[in-house]
Design a protein around this motif. Structure first.
Motif, PDB file in Angstrom:
ATOM      1  N   GLY A  85      27.714  24.638 -23.774  1.00  0.00           N
ATOM      2  CA  GLY A  85      27.612  24.654 -22.327  1.00  0.00           C
ATOM      3  C   GLY A  85      26.735  25.751 -21.778  1.00  0.00           C
ATOM      4  N   VAL A  86      26.338  26.706 -22.627  1.00  0.00           N
ATOM      5  CA  VAL A  86      25.449  27.795 -22.214  1.00  0.00           C
ATOM      6  C   VAL A  86      24.103  27.672 -22.921  1.00  0.00           C
ATOM      7  N   LEU A  87      24.141  27.479 -24.235  1.00  0.00           N
ATOM      8  CA  LEU A  87      22.911  27.280 -25.004  1.00  0.00           C
ATOM      9  C   LEU A  87      22.628  25.798 -25.220  1.00  0.00           C
ATOM     10  N   VAL A  88      23.649  25.068 -25.631  1.00  0.00           N
ATOM     11  CA  VAL A  88      23.497  23.628 -25.893  1.00  0.00           C
ATOM     12  C   VAL A  88      24.367  22.837 -24.921  1.00  0.00           C
ATOM     13  N   ALA A 113      27.943  48.409 -22.342  1.00  0.00           N
ATOM     14  CA  ALA A 113      26.507  48.150 -22.255  1.00  0.00           C
ATOM     15  C   ALA A 113      26.169  46.690 -22.570  1.00  0.00           C
ATOM     16  N   CYS A 114      27.209  45.848 -22.659  1.00  0.00           N
ATOM     17  CA  CYS A 114      27.008  44.427 -22.952  1.00  0.00           C
ATOM     18  C   CYS A 114      27.204  43.576 -21.703  1.00  0.00           C
ATOM     19  N   VAL A 115      26.466  42.481 -21.622  1.00  0.00           N
ATOM     20  CA  VAL A 115      26.738  41.450 -20.626  1.00  0.00           C
ATOM     21  C   VAL A 115      26.961  40.135 -21.365  1.00  0.00           C
ATOM     22  N   VAL A 116      27.817  39.300 -20.789  1.00  0.00           N
ATOM     23  CA  VAL A 116      28.192  38.034 -21.405  1.00  0.00           C
ATOM     24  C   VAL A 116      27.744  36.884 -20.508  1.00  0.00           C
ATOM     25  N   VAL A 117      27.174  35.840 -21.116  1.00  0.00           N
ATOM     26  CA  VAL A 117      26.804  34.627 -20.384  1.00  0.00           C
ATOM     27  C   VAL A 117      27.780  33.538 -20.794  1.00  0.00           C
ATOM     28  N   GLU A 118      28.569  33.057 -19.830  1.00  0.00           N
ATOM     29  CA  GLU A 118      29.658  32.120 -20.112  1.00  0.00           C
ATOM     30  C   GLU A 118      29.653  30.974 -19.113  1.00  0.00           C
ATOM     31  N   ASP A 119      30.288  29.872 -19.506  1.00  0.00           N
ATOM     32  CA  ASP A 119      30.394  28.726 -18.591  1.00  0.00           C
ATOM     33  C   ASP A 119      31.827  28.259 -18.427  1.00  0.00           C
ATOM     34  N   SER A 120      32.798  29.026 -18.958  1.00  0.00           N
ATOM     35  CA  SER A 120      34.195  28.606 -18.869  1.00  0.00           C
ATOM     36  C   SER A 120      35.057  29.721 -18.308  1.00  0.00           C
ATOM     37  N   ARG A 121      36.188  29.331 -17.746  1.00  0.00           N
ATOM     38  CA  ARG A 121      37.110  30.326 -17.200  1.00  0.00           C
ATOM     39  C   ARG A 121      37.670  31.239 -18.289  1.00  0.00           C
ATOM     40  N   PRO A 122      38.131  30.694 -19.445  1.00  0.00           N
ATOM     41  CA  PRO A 122      38.581  31.604 -20.504  1.00  0.00           C
ATOM     42  C   PRO A 122      37.477  32.561 -20.956  1.00  0.00           C
ATOM     43  N   PHE A 130      28.045  36.875 -16.586  1.00  0.00           N
ATOM     44  CA  PHE A 130      27.266  35.922 -15.788  1.00  0.00           C
ATOM     45  C   PHE A 130      27.897  34.557 -16.013  1.00  0.00           C
ATOM     46  N   GLY A 131      28.456  33.981 -14.956  1.00  0.00           N
ATOM     47  CA  GLY A 131      29.141  32.707 -15.054  1.00  0.00           C
ATOM     48  C   GLY A 131      28.206  31.569 -14.685  1.00  0.00           C
ATOM     49  N   TYR A 132      27.837  30.753 -15.680  1.00  0.00           N
ATOM     50  CA  TYR A 132      26.916  29.637 -15.447  1.00  0.00           C
ATOM     51  C   TYR A 132      27.687  28.449 -14.896  1.00  0.00           C
ATOM     52  N   ALA A 133      27.401  28.122 -13.636  1.00  0.00           N
ATOM     53  CA  ALA A 133      28.103  27.029 -12.952  1.00  0.00           C
ATOM     54  C   ALA A 133      27.243  25.779 -12.833  1.00  0.00           C
ATOM     55  N   GLY A 134      26.223  25.680 -13.679  1.00  0.00           N
ATOM     56  CA  GLY A 134      25.377  24.495 -13.665  1.00  0.00           C
ATOM     57  C   GLY A 134      25.872  23.399 -14.585  1.00  0.00           C
ATOM     58  N   GLY A 135      27.025  23.634 -15.215  1.00  0.00           N
ATOM     59  CA  GLY A 135      27.601  22.655 -16.132  1.00  0.00           C
ATOM     60  C   GLY A 135      28.799  21.964 -15.535  1.00  0.00           C
ATOM     61  N   LEU A 136      29.926  22.013 -16.260  1.00  0.00           N
ATOM     62  CA  LEU A 136      31.112  21.273 -15.846  1.00  0.00           C
ATOM     63  C   LEU A 136      32.125  22.107 -15.079  1.00  0.00           C
ATOM     64  N   THR A 137      32.189  23.402 -15.344  1.00  0.00           N
ATOM     65  CA  THR A 137      33.211  24.237 -14.706  1.00  0.00           C
ATOM     66  C   THR A 137      32.813  24.588 -13.283  1.00  0.00           C
ATOM     67  N   THR A 169      31.540  39.792 -12.163  1.00  0.00           N
ATOM     68  CA  THR A 169      30.968  38.511 -12.575  1.00  0.00           C
ATOM     69  C   THR A 169      29.973  38.004 -11.534  1.00  0.00           C
ATOM     70  N   VAL A 170      28.791  37.660 -11.986  1.00  0.00           N
ATOM     71  CA  VAL A 170      27.771  37.030 -11.145  1.00  0.00           C
ATOM     72  C   VAL A 170      27.733  35.548 -11.501  1.00  0.00           C
ATOM     73  N   VAL A 171      27.974  34.684 -10.526  1.00  0.00           N
ATOM     74  CA  VAL A 171      27.944  33.242 -10.756  1.00  0.00           C
ATOM     75  C   VAL A 171      26.573  32.706 -10.367  1.00  0.00           C
ATOM     76  N   PHE A 172      25.993  31.878 -11.237  1.00  0.00           N
ATOM     77  CA  PHE A 172      24.660  31.316 -10.971  1.00  0.00           C
ATOM     78  C   PHE A 172      24.624  29.870 -11.435  1.00  0.00           C
ATOM     79  N   HIS A 173      23.636  29.116 -10.937  1.00  0.00           N
ATOM     80  CA  HIS A 173      23.589  27.681 -11.200  1.00  0.00           C
ATOM     81  C   HIS A 173      22.352  27.230 -11.976  1.00  0.00           C
TER      82      HIS A 173
END
Length: 216
Positions: A14-17, A161-170, A183-190, A200-204
């Motif tokens: 959901g983030v890469l594939v 010093a890390c940032v995470v790119v995720e697409d799910s609530r968990p 960084f919460g990717y909201a261009g998918g299903l969640t 958290t920064v949400v982006f589409h």
């Protein structure tokens, strides 16, 4: 004081594939066959972003150990078939990776075998080989912080010093628990509102990710 970013940690599905749509279709079909009818929203809420072990626990509690095992075996088979039929990278993801100059790695709830398959089918595996971490390596999957903290240790980077790119609530919950910005990717299903929260920064649009990282 906020530390400069030294590492970008990507979820995989959901983030890469663009595999979460496949996974949701498979779970809905299996639920109809095996006695747990589920809607798309219910699958997203219960399963997306979670490890195989936590999903197995959920299925066992609802349907029993034997049916849970059958469900997961069939899920792997059907998912592999669908991936082979036409999995693609998330829209805009290759361009985003090309523009990100910081070190990167993957920390996913999926197994290494699954990631080799999905990343290999989409031409992304070589971009991350040697820097791929799975929930099978830690005691607790997302939303626990274990996997992201493990990835940071293996990469030799302070969690702050890390940032995470995720697409799910968990996933975003795990990032926050690890003390990492998300960084919460909201261009998918969640839905976007399920990703929102502190740090958290949400982006589409995945193409905007490099610019958002640069602003942190």
């Amino acid at each position: 004081m906020i530390k400069p970013i030294e590492l970008v940690i990507f979820d995989c599905d959901g983030v890469l594939v663009d595999s979460e749509r496949i996974a949701v279709r498979v779970q809905i079909a299996l639920g109809a066959q095996l006695g747990w009818p589920l809607t798309e929203d219910e699958v997203i809420a219960r399963f997306v972003g979670r490890s195989n072990a936590s999903i197995h626990e959920l299925l066992s509690a609802r349907l029993g150990e034997e049916t849970a095992t059958i469900w997961q075996e069939q899920s792997e088979h059907l998912h592999r078939e669908a991936v082979d039929a036409g999995l693609t990278p998330v829209d805009g993801l290759p361009e985003a990776l090309d523009a990100i100059t910081l070190p990167t790695c993957i920390a996913s709830s999926g197994s290494h075998a699954k990631m080799r398959h999905t990343l290999g089918r989409t031409g992304l595996y070589e971009r991350f080989v040697g820097r791929i971490f799975s929930a099978t390596e830690v005691a607790r999957g997302k939303p626990a912080p274990d996997l992201f903290l493990h990835a940071a240790r293996q990469m030799g980077v302070d969690p702050a010093a890390c940032v995470v790119v995720e697409d799910s609530r968990p996933g975003v919950q795990a990032a926050r628990a690890a003390g990492m910005r998300a960084f919460g990717y909201a261009g998918g299903l969640t839905p976007a509102e399920q990703l929102e929260g502190p740090g958290t920064v949400v982006f589409h649009d995945m193409r905007k990710l490099p610019g958002l990282i640069a602003e942190e």
